[in-house]
Design a protein around this motif. Structure first.
Motif, PDB file in Angstrom:
ATOM      1  N   GLU A   1       5.639  13.903  19.422  1.00  0.00           N
ATOM      2  CA  GLU A   1       5.823  13.811  20.869  1.00  0.00           C
ATOM      3  C   GLU A   1       6.555  12.527  21.259  1.00  0.00           C
ATOM      4  N   MET A   2       6.177  11.422  20.639  1.00  0.00           N
ATOM      5  CA  MET A   2       6.842  10.153  20.946  1.00  0.00           C
ATOM      6  C   MET A   2       8.306  10.196  20.541  1.00  0.00           C
ATOM      7  N   THR A   3       8.575  10.759  19.379  1.00  0.00           N
ATOM      8  CA  THR A   3       9.957  10.853  18.908  1.00  0.00           C
ATOM      9  C   THR A   3      10.774  11.744  19.843  1.00  0.00           C
ATOM     10  N   ALA A   4      10.165  12.871  20.296  1.00  0.00           N
ATOM     11  CA  ALA A   4      10.851  13.773  21.224  1.00  0.00           C
ATOM     12  C   ALA A   4      11.144  13.093  22.554  1.00  0.00           C
ATOM     13  N   GLU A   5      10.303  12.126  22.925  1.00  0.00           N
ATOM     14  CA  GLU A   5      10.508  11.373  24.167  1.00  0.00           C
ATOM     15  C   GLU A   5      11.555  10.272  24.021  1.00  0.00           C
ATOM     16  N   GLY A   6      12.086  10.115  22.825  1.00  0.00           N
ATOM     17  CA  GLY A   6      13.115   9.108  22.587  1.00  0.00           C
ATOM     18  C   GLY A   6      12.591   7.764  22.123  1.00  0.00           C
ATOM     19  N   LYS A   7      11.304   7.697  21.798  1.00  0.00           N
ATOM     20  CA  LYS A   7      10.751   6.444  21.305  1.00  0.00           C
ATOM     21  C   LYS A   7      11.140   6.238  19.843  1.00  0.00           C
ATOM     22  N   THR A   8      11.334   4.976  19.468  1.00  0.00           N
ATOM     23  CA  THR A   8      11.830   4.654  18.129  1.00  0.00           C
ATOM     24  C   THR A   8      10.680   4.359  17.183  1.00  0.00           C
ATOM     25  N   PRO A   9      10.523   5.145  16.112  1.00  0.00           N
ATOM     26  CA  PRO A   9       9.480   4.838  15.133  1.00  0.00           C
ATOM     27  C   PRO A   9       9.742   3.487  14.460  1.00  0.00           C
ATOM     28  N   VAL A  10       8.683   2.798  14.124  1.00  0.00           N
ATOM     29  CA  VAL A  10       8.785   1.550  13.368  1.00  0.00           C
ATOM     30  C   VAL A  10       8.865   1.906  11.891  1.00  0.00           C
ATOM     31  N   ALA A  11       9.927   1.478  11.219  1.00  0.00           N
ATOM     32  CA  ALA A  11      10.141   1.828   9.818  1.00  0.00           C
ATOM     33  C   ALA A  11       9.117   1.146   8.911  1.00  0.00           C
ATOM     34  N   TRP A  12       8.856   1.789   7.796  1.00  0.00           N
ATOM     35  CA  TRP A  12       7.953   1.222   6.792  1.00  0.00           C
ATOM     36  C   TRP A  12       8.748   0.252   5.907  1.00  0.00           C
ATOM     37  N   ASN A  13       8.833  -0.994   6.341  1.00  0.00           N
ATOM     38  CA  ASN A  13       9.545  -2.007   5.555  1.00  0.00           C
ATOM     39  C   ASN A  13       8.641  -2.720   4.558  1.00  0.00           C
ATOM     40  N   PHE A  14       7.348  -2.374   4.544  1.00  0.00           N
ATOM     41  CA  PHE A  14       6.466  -3.088   3.620  1.00  0.00           C
ATOM     42  C   PHE A  14       6.734  -2.749   2.162  1.00  0.00           C
ATOM     43  N   SER A  15       7.518  -1.698   1.922  1.00  0.00           N
ATOM     44  CA  SER A  15       7.895  -1.417   0.533  1.00  0.00           C
ATOM     45  C   SER A  15       8.833  -2.482  -0.017  1.00  0.00           C
ATOM     46  N   THR A  16       9.350  -3.361   0.867  1.00  0.00           N
ATOM     47  CA  THR A  16      10.203  -4.461   0.404  1.00  0.00           C
ATOM     48  C   THR A  16       9.408  -5.741   0.144  1.00  0.00           C
ATOM     49  N   MET A  17       8.109  -5.723   0.421  1.00  0.00           N
ATOM     50  CA  MET A  17       7.294  -6.894   0.087  1.00  0.00           C
ATOM     51  C   MET A  17       7.446  -7.190  -1.392  1.00  0.00           C
ATOM     52  N   PRO A  18       7.593  -8.461  -1.768  1.00  0.00           N
ATOM     53  CA  PRO A  18       8.048  -8.776  -3.125  1.00  0.00           C
ATOM     54  C   PRO A  18       7.062  -8.494  -4.240  1.00  0.00           C
ATOM     55  N   SER A  19       5.766  -8.446  -3.953  1.00  0.00           N
ATOM     56  CA  SER A  19       4.811  -8.183  -5.025  1.00  0.00           C
ATOM     57  C   SER A  19       3.409  -7.979  -4.474  1.00  0.00           C
ATOM     58  N   GLU A  20       2.548  -7.436  -5.321  1.00  0.00           N
ATOM     59  CA  GLU A  20       1.137  -7.335  -4.969  1.00  0.00           C
ATOM     60  C   GLU A  20       0.524  -8.723  -4.852  1.00  0.00           C
ATOM     61  N   ASN A  21       1.005  -9.639  -5.677  1.00  0.00           N
ATOM     62  CA  ASN A  21       0.508 -11.018  -5.624  1.00  0.00           C
ATOM     63  C   ASN A  21       0.788 -11.637  -4.257  1.00  0.00           C
ATOM     64  N   TRP A  22       1.966 -11.347  -3.687  1.00  0.00           N
ATOM     65  CA  TRP A  22       2.288 -11.846  -2.347  1.00  0.00           C
ATOM     66  C   TRP A  22       1.298 -11.295  -1.332  1.00  0.00           C
ATOM     67  N   LYS A  23       1.029  -9.996  -1.400  1.00  0.00           N
ATOM     68  CA  LYS A  23       0.097  -9.398  -0.451  1.00  0.00           C
ATOM     69  C   LYS A  23      -1.298  -9.989  -0.591  1.00  0.00           C
ATOM     70  N   ASN A  24      -1.712 -10.217  -1.819  1.00  0.00           N
ATOM     71  CA  ASN A  24      -3.035 -10.799  -2.036  1.00  0.00           C
ATOM     72  C   ASN A  24      -3.113 -12.217  -1.477  1.00  0.00           C
ATOM     73  N   GLY A  25      -2.015 -12.966  -1.590  1.00  0.00           N
ATOM     74  CA  GLY A  25      -1.994 -14.311  -1.018  1.00  0.00           C
ATOM     75  C   GLY A  25      -2.125 -14.289   0.490  1.00  0.00           C
ATOM     76  N   VAL A  26      -1.411 -13.368   1.125  1.00  0.00           N
ATOM     77  CA  VAL A  26      -1.516 -13.227   2.579  1.00  0.00           C
ATOM     78  C   VAL A  26      -2.921 -12.771   2.963  1.00  0.00           C
ATOM     79  N   GLY A  27      -3.464 -11.817   2.215  1.00  0.00           N
ATOM     80  CA  GLY A  27      -4.803 -11.326   2.511  1.00  0.00           C
ATOM     81  C   GLY A  27      -5.859 -12.411   2.390  1.00  0.00           C
ATOM     82  N   SER A  28      -5.767 -13.230   1.364  1.00  0.00           N
ATOM     83  CA  SER A  28      -6.724 -14.329   1.184  1.00  0.00           C
ATOM     84  C   SER A  28      -6.625 -15.326   2.332  1.00  0.00           C
ATOM     85  N   ALA A  29      -5.395 -15.615   2.751  1.00  0.00           N
ATOM     86  CA  ALA A  29      -5.196 -16.562   3.850  1.00  0.00           C
ATOM     87  C   ALA A  29      -5.730 -15.993   5.164  1.00  0.00           C
ATOM     88  N   LEU A  30      -5.529 -14.701   5.399  1.00  0.00           N
ATOM     89  CA  LEU A  30      -6.060 -14.057   6.598  1.00  0.00           C
ATOM     90  C   LEU A  30      -7.596 -14.098   6.603  1.00  0.00           C
TER      91      LEU A  30
END
Length: 449
Positions: free
Chosen positions: A389-418
């Motif tokens: 419905e949102m797409t039909a209304e002309g709203k722009t989906p947010v792309a899944w750019n997290f597949s470009t995150m450099p590593s699982e280690n990077w994500k774990n570092g961010v998670g620990s800091a959060l």
């Protein structure tokens, strides 16, 4: 180099580079389905019992559905199909362990180009296969040069799952929330009246391993997406962190207006968050379309009329025209090291899943999937419908750019800091350091590998 040798030589680096961060339930287990062979005739996939299939499933929340579908295929064709489901957040580790065995998976998945880099030596070229020919668009092919090494099998959305009934009890409707400012106003008002209302704004932002992927990966996608949009890029070796203040704003909103104190989040699980939502303890629950069957259906407390999904607003861009976060990190790959018979059996099984009435019905109804194949049937998933419905209304989906995150280690570092930030034992500067400096460090390691 032989792929078996590649695995042995690169095990340590692959451990650091593994990127598959779970989209799904924290309650996951290894399960297999090896239904007895039946005297049935071959399907349209021209399957036969000469080979076998071993699928290492990434999505714990669809384990039961995959077990049932595998059993149906075995009953219909006589081909043994085993489905093993990795624990949430443990797919890459499980894949490495299983690939080192003599009876390795014949079907596995990677999350995109970065994940493919670890496993491309194992991937059978799917170019020209009947499966590839069923794709609605070549954009769902994951390529290495001219070779198609992966095929996206599900398109999903995530955002703020919203209990419309509770929202209305608080005096609001979804039409009142069109921006971060609106969301903040509503959430903080609910918190101010929490005792009176009997519910909170947000479910717990659990930061244990079964839940932290929602924030170190999915929520972190938002500042990455908007930075990429501003800079006109789709990848980088040096994230700038342009929108990390906005990341802080939305995370603060979550943890300060939820069912529990921020200091308790380190021990909160994905099940805790889901159960809070199921028990009507909170209005908003950040998760994805894959949660539909956990919330609606037999024995579940909600109907389609009770729920919808709102975009995750962080105060950036044209929020009035922002859609849900929609994309895929789910690419099927076939193990080229398997026997010729097992490769063919696996290709036949995949084709049957996306073309047969049994397969497409199970993927739409039981798994809640939108599949990018020509014979797909419409999913009854209310969150999928919200995205459409949102797409039909002309709203722009947010792309899944997290597949470009450099590593699982990077994500774990961010998670620990959060986690430390939420507990009051760390600062937001630590999150920024993990996000920006950690990205550069991991990207450099990737380049040197």
């Amino acid at each position: 180099m032989n792929a078996k040798k590649t695995l042995s030589l690169s095990l340590a680096s692959a451990m650091a580079l593994g990127l598959l961060a779970g989209c799904g339930s924290s309650a996951s287990s290894a399960a297999d389905s090896t239904a007895p062979a039946a005297d049935s005739t071959s399907t349209a996939a021209t399957a036969n019992a000469a080979g076998k299939v071993y699928y290492l499933n990434f999505k714990p929340e669809q384990d039961e559905a995959w077990q049932d579908l595998a059993a149906k295929y075995t009953e219909e064709t006589g081909v043994p199909v085993t489905v093993v489901t990795a624990a949430s957040g443990q797919y890459e580790t499980t894949l490495m362990s299983e690939m080192a065995k003599s009876d390795a998976p014949t079907l596995f998945q990677v999350n995109g180009p970065v994940g493919l880099a670890n496993w491309k030596d194992y991937c059978y070229d799917l170019s020209g296969t009947p499966l590839a020919g069923e794709l609605t668009s070549d954009t769902y092919s994951l390529k290495d040069g001219d070779a198609t090494l992966g095929i996206g099998y599900v398109i999903e959305s995530y955002g703020l799952i919203t209990n419309k009934t509770l929202l209305e009890k608080a005096g609001y409707t979804v039409d009142d929330i069109k921006s971060f400012a609106d969301l903040k106003k509503v959430a903080e008002d609910i918190t101010a009246r929490k005792d009176e209302l009997g519910f909170a704004a947000f479910t717990s932002a659990g930061m244990d391993g079964s839940s932290d992927w929602r924030f170190k990966t999915h929520l972190a996608n938002l500042p990455i997406y908007f930075e990429y949009q501003e800079d006109g890029i789709n990848n980088t070796d040096a994230i700038k962190g342009t929108y990390l203040d906005n990341y802080k704003d939305i995370f603060d909103l979550y943890i300060n207006n939820s069912t529990c104190d921020p200091t308790e989040l380190a021990g909160k699980t994905g099940d805790d968050s889901r159960n809070e939502f199921l028990n009507n303890e909170a209005v908003f629950y950040q998760n994805g379309s894959w949660e539909y069957t956990n919330l609606v259906g037999d024995g579940k407390p909600f109907t389609d009329d009770d729920l919808t999904m709102l975009p995750i607003y962080i105060g950036v861009g044209d929020e009035a025209n922002q859609g849900l976060c929609t994309g895929t990190e789910n690419y099927w790959c076939v193990n080229k090291e398997a026997s010729a018979e097992d490769i063919q059996a696996t290709l036949d099984f995949m084709y049957w899943c996306v073309t047969s009435e049994e397969g497409t019905t199970a993927m739409a109804n039981d798994m809640g999937f939108v599949i990018p194949f020509k014979k797909a049937i419409e999913s009854p998933n209310v969150f999928v419908k919200a995205d459409n419905e949102m797409t039909a209304e002309g709203k722009t989906p947010v792309a899944w750019n997290f597949s470009t995150m450099p590593s699982e280690n990077w994500k774990n570092g961010v998670g620990s800091a959060l986690t430390a930030y939420a507990a009051g034992t760390g600062s937001w500067d630590d999150v920024v350091t993990a996000f920006v400096d950690g990205w550069a460090t991991e990207a450099a390691l990737n380049a040197a590998a």
